[in-house]
Design an enzyme around this catalytic site. Structure first.
Site, short mmCIF file in Angstrom:
data_model
loop_
_atom_site.label_atom_id
_atom_site.label_comp_id
_atom_site.label_asym_id
_atom_site.label_seq_id
_atom_site.Cartn_x
_atom_site.Cartn_y
_atom_site.Cartn_z
N SER A 6 0.94 -1.28 0.07
CA SER A 6 0.22 0.24 -0.06
C SER A 6 1.32 1.14 0.04
O SER A 6 0.53 2.48 -0.73
CB SER A 6 -0.78 0.10 1.57
OG SER A 6 -1.76 -1.40 1.16
N CYS A 7 1.56 1.08 0.69
CA CYS A 7 2.44 2.12 0.52
C CYS A 7 3.56 2.92 -0.66
O CYS A 7 3.35 3.98 -0.57
CB CYS A 7 3.75 1.77 1.91
SG CYS A 7 3.30 2.28 3.56
N SER A 8 3.73 1.66 -1.30
CA SER A 8 4.50 1.46 -2.20
C SER A 8 3.75 1.98 -3.66
O SER A 8 4.37 2.65 -4.42
CB SER A 8 5.22 0.48 -2.83
OG SER A 8 6.29 0.22 -1.97
#
Length: 192
Positions: free
Chosen positions: A82-84
């Protein structure tokens, strides 16, 4: 060799628990735990506890944001899907990023990981976003935004959040209620 002495049973003394010191903070006037960072709070002045690129390159976030505008984006882990794939790319590609002031992404990782992650997301550094490591959770804990991520990440991690900061004061806080979701703190909500 050893003699056994029989003693009359003593009445047990009542257990005395220590009384916590009273705080003068307006947010902790009762016994419940303080809430996470909120609108109107000053960024904690922790000194140079964050790292950028290497352990020797220390960053004092409160000093960096004591004047002017800025955004602090907290993530549970560098390189997580999700972050990337959406959270940080959403900020990098947002047209209002250039008007946000200084922008920092803070992850509970070591500085080598956050440096590599930043280079993978923004290879030329054109966004101006700075990727900071909070390996000891010093900032994350001071903001009361840590959670036990042992089952997934192997240890304590940061909730996913974004803070709009102006002159060292939090003007708005976007904190994911489930710690890792991507609804509240996405770029569209934070930058408009």
């Amino acid at each position: 060799m050893f003699s056994v002495r029989r003693l009359a049973p003593r009445a047990a003394a009542p257990r005395v628990l220590p009384i916590p010191a009273l705080s003068t903070s307006p947010r902790s006037f009762h016994a419940s735990a303080p809430a996470f960072v909120q609108k109107g709070d000053k960024l904690p002045n922790l000194g140079a506890v964050l790292m950028e690129g290497s352990p020797g390159n220390k960053v004092d976030l409160a000093q960096e944001l004591k004047a002017g505008k800025g955004v602090v984006i907290g993530v549970p882990a560098a390189f997580s899907p999700s972050c990337s794939n959406s959270h940080i790319p959403g900020y990098i590609q947002h047209p209002a990023l250039k008007d946000a002031g200084k922008v920092f992404v803070v992850a509970v990782n070591d500085p080598f990981v956050t440096k590599a992650w930043g280079l993978s997301l923004d290879p030329k550094g054109e966004s101006g976003i700075r990727f900071l490591a909070d390996p000891s959770t010093a900032l994350t804990s001071a903001l009361d935004l840590s959670f036990d991520g042992t089952a997934i990440f192997g240890g304590p991690r940061s909730k996913r959040y974004a803070l709009i900061v102006e002159d060292g004061v939090v003007k708005d806080a976007f904190v994911e209620g489930d710690n890792t979701g991507l609804d509240v703190s996405k770029a569209e909500n934070v930058l408009g």
